[in-house]
Design an enzyme around this catalytic site. Sequence first.
Site, PDB file in Angstrom:
ATOM      1  N   LYS A 183       0.752  -1.149   0.121  1.00 41.36           N
ATOM      2  CA  LYS A 183       0.142   0.020   0.002  1.00 41.36           C
ATOM      3  C   LYS A 183       0.907   1.173   0.010  1.00 41.36           C
ATOM      4  O   LYS A 183       1.676   1.607   0.897  1.00 41.36           O
ATOM      5  CB  LYS A 183      -1.128   0.166   1.223  1.00 41.36           C
ATOM      6  CG  LYS A 183      -1.996   1.114   1.196  1.00 41.36           C
ATOM      7  CD  LYS A 183      -2.496   1.551   2.413  1.00 41.36           C
ATOM      8  CE  LYS A 183      -1.741   2.780   2.816  1.00 41.36           C
ATOM      9  NZ  LYS A 183      -1.604   3.960   2.280  1.00 41.36           N
ATOM     10  N   GLU A 258      10.575   1.266   9.929  1.00 45.55           N
ATOM     11  CA  GLU A 258      11.523   2.298   9.446  1.00 45.55           C
ATOM     12  C   GLU A 258      10.949   3.539   9.783  1.00 45.55           C
ATOM     13  O   GLU A 258      10.305   3.859   9.014  1.00 45.55           O
ATOM     14  CB  GLU A 258      12.008   2.208   8.102  1.00 45.55           C
ATOM     15  CG  GLU A 258      12.848   0.712   7.741  1.00 45.55           C
ATOM     16  CD  GLU A 258      14.190   0.685   8.179  1.00 45.55           C
ATOM     17  OE1 GLU A 258      14.590   1.587   8.826  1.00 45.55           O
ATOM     18  OE2 GLU A 258      14.848  -0.335   8.032  1.00 45.55           O
ATOM     19  N   CYS A 292      13.941  11.031   5.652  1.00 47.73           N
ATOM     20  CA  CYS A 292      13.970  10.321   7.154  1.00 47.73           C
ATOM     21  C   CYS A 292      15.133  10.513   7.920  1.00 47.73           C
ATOM     22  O   CYS A 292      15.288  10.909   8.992  1.00 47.73           O
ATOM     23  CB  CYS A 292      13.489   9.063   6.943  1.00 47.73           C
ATOM     24  SG  CYS A 292      14.677   8.007   6.091  1.00 47.73           S
ATOM     25  N   GLU A 393      11.318  16.041  14.634  1.00 47.63           N
ATOM     26  CA  GLU A 393      11.417  15.970  12.831  1.00 47.63           C
ATOM     27  C   GLU A 393      10.562  16.700  12.216  1.00 47.63           C
ATOM     28  O   GLU A 393       9.228  16.959  12.506  1.00 47.63           O
ATOM     29  CB  GLU A 393      10.894  14.426  12.512  1.00 47.63           C
ATOM     30  CG  GLU A 393      11.168  14.386  10.927  1.00 47.63           C
ATOM     31  CD  GLU A 393      10.906  12.886  10.436  1.00 47.63           C
ATOM     32  OE1 GLU A 393       9.792  12.485  10.860  1.00 47.63           O
ATOM     33  OE2 GLU A 393      11.745  12.262  10.067  1.00 47.63           O
TER      34      GLU A 393
HETATM   35  P1  NAD Z   1       3.059   8.255   7.545  1.00 47.21           P
HETATM   36  O1  NAD Z   1       3.193   7.461   8.748  1.00 47.21           O
HETATM   37  O2  NAD Z   1       1.974   9.234   7.766  1.00 47.21           O
HETATM   38  O3  NAD Z   1       2.408   7.502   6.417  1.00 47.21           O
HETATM   39  C1  NAD Z   1       3.114   6.344   6.025  1.00 47.21           C
HETATM   40  C2  NAD Z   1       2.308   5.252   5.460  1.00 47.21           C
HETATM   41  O4  NAD Z   1       1.449   4.609   6.520  1.00 47.21           O
HETATM   42  C3  NAD Z   1       1.457   5.615   4.388  1.00 47.21           C
HETATM   43  O5  NAD Z   1       1.343   4.934   3.421  1.00 47.21           O
HETATM   44  C4  NAD Z   1       0.018   5.955   5.227  1.00 47.21           C
HETATM   45  O6  NAD Z   1      -1.099   5.871   4.343  1.00 47.21           O
HETATM   46  C5  NAD Z   1       0.064   4.695   5.911  1.00 47.21           C
HETATM   47  N1  NAD Z   1      -0.782   4.846   7.166  1.00 47.21           N
HETATM   48  C6  NAD Z   1      -1.122   6.012   7.864  1.00 47.21           C
HETATM   49  N2  NAD Z   1      -1.859   5.535   9.172  1.00 47.21           N
HETATM   50  C7  NAD Z   1      -1.917   4.359   8.866  1.00 47.21           C
HETATM   51  C8  NAD Z   1      -2.755   3.239   9.739  1.00 47.21           C
HETATM   52  N3  NAD Z   1      -3.323   3.559  11.023  1.00 47.21           N
HETATM   53  N4  NAD Z   1      -2.336   2.155   9.635  1.00 47.21           N
HETATM   54  C9  NAD Z   1      -1.661   1.534   8.511  1.00 47.21           C
HETATM   55  N5  NAD Z   1      -0.924   2.443   7.519  1.00 47.21           N
HETATM   56  C10 NAD Z   1      -1.239   3.804   7.797  1.00 47.21           C
HETATM   57  O7  NAD Z   1       4.451   8.918   6.992  1.00 47.21           O
HETATM   58  P2  NAD Z   1       4.418   9.851   5.714  1.00 47.21           P
HETATM   59  O8  NAD Z   1       4.099  11.288   5.881  1.00 47.21           O
HETATM   60  O9  NAD Z   1       4.022   9.225   4.519  1.00 47.21           O
HETATM   61  O10 NAD Z   1       5.982   9.778   5.542  1.00 47.21           O
HETATM   62  C11 NAD Z   1       6.900  10.774   6.466  1.00 47.21           C
HETATM   63  C12 NAD Z   1       7.590  10.036   7.481  1.00 47.21           C
HETATM   64  O11 NAD Z   1       8.149   8.810   6.922  1.00 47.21           O
HETATM   65  C13 NAD Z   1       8.577  10.846   8.354  1.00 47.21           C
HETATM   66  O12 NAD Z   1       8.344  10.776   9.738  1.00 47.21           O
HETATM   67  C14 NAD Z   1       9.962   9.950   7.869  1.00 47.21           C
HETATM   68  O13 NAD Z   1      10.878  10.091   8.604  1.00 47.21           O
HETATM   69  C15 NAD Z   1       9.233   8.675   7.721  1.00 47.21           C
HETATM   70  N6  NAD Z   1      10.386   7.965   6.687  1.00 47.21           N
HETATM   71  C16 NAD Z   1      10.920   6.898   7.391  1.00 47.21           C
HETATM   72  C17 NAD Z   1      12.107   6.190   6.622  1.00 47.21           C
HETATM   73  C18 NAD Z   1      12.964   5.466   7.146  1.00 47.21           C
HETATM   74  O14 NAD Z   1      13.456   4.354   6.235  1.00 47.21           O
HETATM   75  N7  NAD Z   1      13.350   5.337   8.567  1.00 47.21           N
HETATM   76  C19 NAD Z   1      12.106   6.846   5.074  1.00 47.21           C
HETATM   77  C20 NAD Z   1      11.253   7.547   4.556  1.00 47.21           C
HETATM   78  C21 NAD Z   1      10.388   8.034   5.473  1.00 47.21           C
END
Ligand code: NAD
Length: 510
Positions: A183, A258, A292, A393
Amino acid sequence: MAQILEYQHFIDGQWTPGESGERMEIFNPANRELVGTVPRATTGDVDRAMESARKSFASGVWSGKSVEERADILFNAAMLIAAGREHMGYLESLPSGGTIRRTSILDAASAAGSLALAGALAAQALPAVEHTICPPWLAPMHSYWRREPIGVCLGITPWNFPLILAAYKIGPALAMGNSIVVKPASITPFSTLELARILHDAGVPDGVFNVVTGPGSSIGNYMASHPEVDKIGFTGSTEVGKHIAHLAADGVKRVTLELGGKSPLIVLDDADVDVAVNMILFAFLFHSGQVCESGTRLLVPRKMQDEIVERMIAKIKTLTIGDQMQMTTDLGPIASADQLQTIERYVAIGKAEGAQLAYGGRRLTAGELEKGYFFEPTIFINCNNQMTQVREEIFGPVQCVIPYDDVEEALAIANDSPYGLGGGIASTDVARAQRLAGRMRTGSVWINTWHILRPDAPFGGYKESGYGRENCYHALMAYSEVKHICQDLDPNPDKLLFELLGLNQQKGGM
Ligand code: NAD
């Protein structure tokens, strides 16, 4: 205006409309124009994807193939990504704001490399079966263990690097014989859907790879707690990651998380300032700071702060900010209006808490930029590690400079964070830098470089940046179970072991 992209879910090897018929609109963040639509999944769509993954897994159509056959198909997929890298770059850049110069070169190569290497490592480096030397243990025995797929995996990815982060999950999951449902984030689904086409053309059987599109807020909980899911690979915010860990715990599902970061970069007093300035800018401006592991807490010797910041500003002024679809653009837009507001909020907090703004701090609206979500590279100086914008962040092009007086103090500040994803050191003294790297509490440390996430090196976080590792053989282990098989070779029915339960004694009897 470019043609509007129309994708469907990819379930059981077919492009499938969502059962509700509802669609989500996808926009270009550089100009807010509509660029495509995808289905908004219902729980019924999720059920169909999970059932197709389960059915394909149980049939053995993929899990029953040899690891070499699976590696060949992943290699085919990698070649198709590489051959279509310009199209892939287009699909990635259009909704995410990542520059096409980067996505068509680095992102495509990285995704292809992750798939090919996961297959190659599974086939050549990770023993599918391991034997002990079989010493008699109570009796002569043959003991061995083998790696097996876990079952149905769920990959959930964020919007910043959808292609690469999907490949980090798909590669090891498929290499080890699992089936998977992915997803992508709602605003950046195209490259993941295109991967479905590529994997299908490369020879991945129907049902083994599925993509469902929809907001995490409406279908995320349902997916993460779905009874058919055995393993979740999640990349996203720490907040959602913690929530997923709770959901997964109820079903004792395996999880790799992650999550977010606030990575420290320590400039040592022996650093080459030219190298350090490039490293600092690369660390916090790559993808306009929406990474990230961005280096966003900059620790500099107090006496070097002015010189470093002056040189940073001079270089920032040479960068081209604008349309991510132009090969000449260095910094593209912020991916969404929400994210732009988050950055503006943190900059306001920084000012209110007394950090000194040395550069930037504003949304860019001149000319064509007015149509999109552009934010100026921003530098706060004379920060301390307790300030909100230094601890949390931001996920934007904002650098917080913290002057320090001695290296032990710098190290203590670097490690004083709830996160532990990336870290870095600018230094010309190899041994000194390596000693310090060993003391940083982060999953990666880069010396005189940044953002190096190699498919053949483990990547992941300490502390609230997550657990588990992606890439390398570490990821293969995270997407497989290990089974011990033990065969007693002693033909004697009066085995010593059975005596422990008194089974060899003559008791009463007929
Ligand atoms: P997010 O946590 O809002 O969303 C990530 C994913 O989770 C999306 O596909 C979203 O639709 C899904 N999601 C949201 N609520 C959910 C739920 N209740 N159950 C299951 N899935 C759900 O993050 P974002 O805003 O898309 O991305 C930014 C964040 O991602 C930042 O915090 C960044 O640091 C992190 N990030 C981490 C890494 C890593 O490798 N550590 C890499 C890239 C981004």
